[in-house]
Write a protein that holds these residues in place. Structure first.
Motif: not given
Lengths: 360, 360
Positions: A18, A328-334, A359
């Motif tokens: 994720w 990074h992904t367009p709708d969530a960052t870890l 998410y």
């Protein structure tokens, strides 16, 4: 002419990747550490000796369409969806029955679809060696053993006994015992002994031999799988799968079958192997820059070192930070520490607990 | 009945808020530390005493449409686009001329559109006090002085002299001197002296008084601005702006006008003021959680402290990290240290140098 068929296990969900991996886009469908999605790379790695027409893929029902699209050389009916995951014994048992229907004389290799194995030529030579070994030992199941390069505590080990012969120049041994995931001291001892390999879930067998083992060790499952295999290709296959598959015992092929065999073989596999178990695997799979950062996708790093960066559909910009995982992904960052292997799983759990399901 | 008009300066680009701020979406159009974009909040803060119909906004030509959409209560022709930024003297000078055309008896307040000022009621009371002061001193320009709460080195200071009167209960003083951005020791000394405020770029004046000052101090600019103001409302206004505005001297109203006046006034403004200069400003504007993190947007923080998080169009998930700035946008993520004020600017520069212009 090789009679090898391949079974690709593509059922996992991979929350450890994720936010790149999601319920709708599990780990095996992602290009982790390479250009191809792991499943596509696994299929292509086999194809010079096992073309797509001789590959069977077991995946979750919800990934069937994506898998068929990703593997156009695999006939669509050979991509089979589990209505619900029941661990590896039902999945491999069913796939072996399907291969048997395709070719009663087949020899199968079965493997996870989300590992990285290099070099590919050496890997294929060992598959052909396994085929030869099983022609000589048709009733046996063969387990490939990865040569350990450190005392890992996260894998089970295979203890090999006497050599039973050499096939295509590769020594094949009796499999003396499965060793459970060891503690650190035990793992170090196993490594010193020199006769243990990692169990990476790679097997080879003749379908008839595996079926016989199931009939002896998991007779109810064996009979259910025989019924399902018989329905394969008929209109009612999916309905039977939906009705029967979720009732099968949830058990791994190791616990349910392999550990109870007394004539199993082991073939050491001296390849570079990675189960791509977490984001830090990218440090092994990708070349680091001069400050020890590894990057997949587009990134700009200033004054940062030891970071693992994955940028999908966008850019990651770091400055002055060390030893972080940034995804990074367009709708969530870890963002978490590189040494925090548990971090991603805990975050995914917390997202679930908070009901932030969109998410996941 | 108040005759107050407001001039809102909305020309900046704000690279320090990358990746939230972009060329096409500058700082003043972003909701930093609040629900409303800073410009909309500035307009609304004024509206109980200066309705949109009496506001004039000067912005970049490329933001005119966005500003008109954001401020539907401001008549579209009162949103004026600069073909190119020439600092504050041309912008405020032109806006003052336009206000004079709307109401020859107007009293103007002029201010940046990207600051936060609280509490709003107290702020408005001081605007009304300034109006009264300028009715008594029609030829003067009044500068609002922010009461300093620490020896800041990033702002210019205003030294006040004798009180000239009390208006709506607020003492108004002679402005004795503008003090350049001081070093730390000087700033501490200014604070001890107790008669210095910060210059935040908030002014009040009658347009005729400002025009007279321009005619004396910047005569060429004054005449060019008079010509542009005359064309306002005609078909050729935009063409004249395009031809004339870029030729105006690039100078701030402080250097070009204010510092040369000998009858300027200062009205201390005892409000909470923030120029929202960098991501760390969110620490002052938002309430921190029990571990000192501030968050705008959707975020999940486990075992993390002292972080500044902005999540736009997505979620930020942190675990086990401290004192970071993490900003997510759909196509770019920033991670840097909280104390690294220069970091964002350097990253933006590096993006430009590398030609990664789509992220700017």
């Amino acid at each position: 002419m090789s009679r090898l068929f391949a079974i690709l296990m593509a059922g996992g969900s991979g929350t450890r990747f994720w936010p790149a991996s999601r319920r709708s886009r599990p780990k095996q469908l992602l290009p982790l550490g390479g250009d191809l999605p792991l499943l596509a790379a696994t299929s292509r790695r086999l194809s010079p000796i096992v073309p797509g027409s001789r590959q069977v893929v077991i995946t979750n029902l919800e990934y069937v369409d994506a898998v068929r699209e990703m593997l156009p050389e695999v006939p669509p009916e050979q991509v089979v969806g589990e209505p619900e995951g029941r661990d590896t014994a039902p999945a491999i048992g069913l796939a072996a029955r399907l291969v048997e229907r395709l070719d009663a004389d087949a020899i199968c290799v079965a493997m996870p679809s989300d590992h990285v194995i290099r070099p590919e030529g050496l890997f294929r030579e060992h598959l052909l060696a396994a085929e030869l070994a099983l022609e000589a030992h048709p009733a046996s199941v063969l387990v490939f053993g990865i040569e350990p390069d450190h005392p890992a505590t996260g894998y089970g080990y295979l203890r090999r006994g006497a050599a039973v012969g050499e096939y295509a120049g590769r020594a094949v041994h009796r499999l003396e015992a499965f060793v459970e995931k060891p503690d650190r001291a035990t793992a170090e001892s196993l490594l010193r002994q020199g006769d243990h390999s990692w169990n990476a879930g790679l097997f080879a067998f003749r379908p008839a031999a595996l079926a016989a083992a199931y009939e002896r060790l998991l007779p109810e499952m064996a009979s259910a799988l025989a019924g399902l295999a018989e329905a394969w290709g008929r209109d009612d296959f999916e309905a039977r799968m939906a009705a029967v598959f979720p009732t099968l015992r949830r058990i791994s092929i190791d616990y349910g079958v392999m550990e109870h065999l007394d004539d199993a073989l082991v073939l050491p596999l001296p390849v570079e192997w990675d189960d791509v178990g977490s984001w830090t695997a990218l440090r092994r799979l990708l070349e680091a820059d001069e400050r020890g950062n590894v990057v997949e996708g587009e990134a700009l790093l200033l004054g940062s070192s030891g970071c693992v960066v994955s940028a999908r559909g966008g850019l990651v910009a770091l400055r002055g930070v060390d030893d972080l995982i940034v995804v990074h992904t367009p709708d969530a960052t870890l963002v978490c520490r590189r040494d925090d292997d548990q971090g991603v799983k805990d975050l995914v759990e917390a997202l679930r607990a908070k009901g932030l399901l969109s998410y996941l």
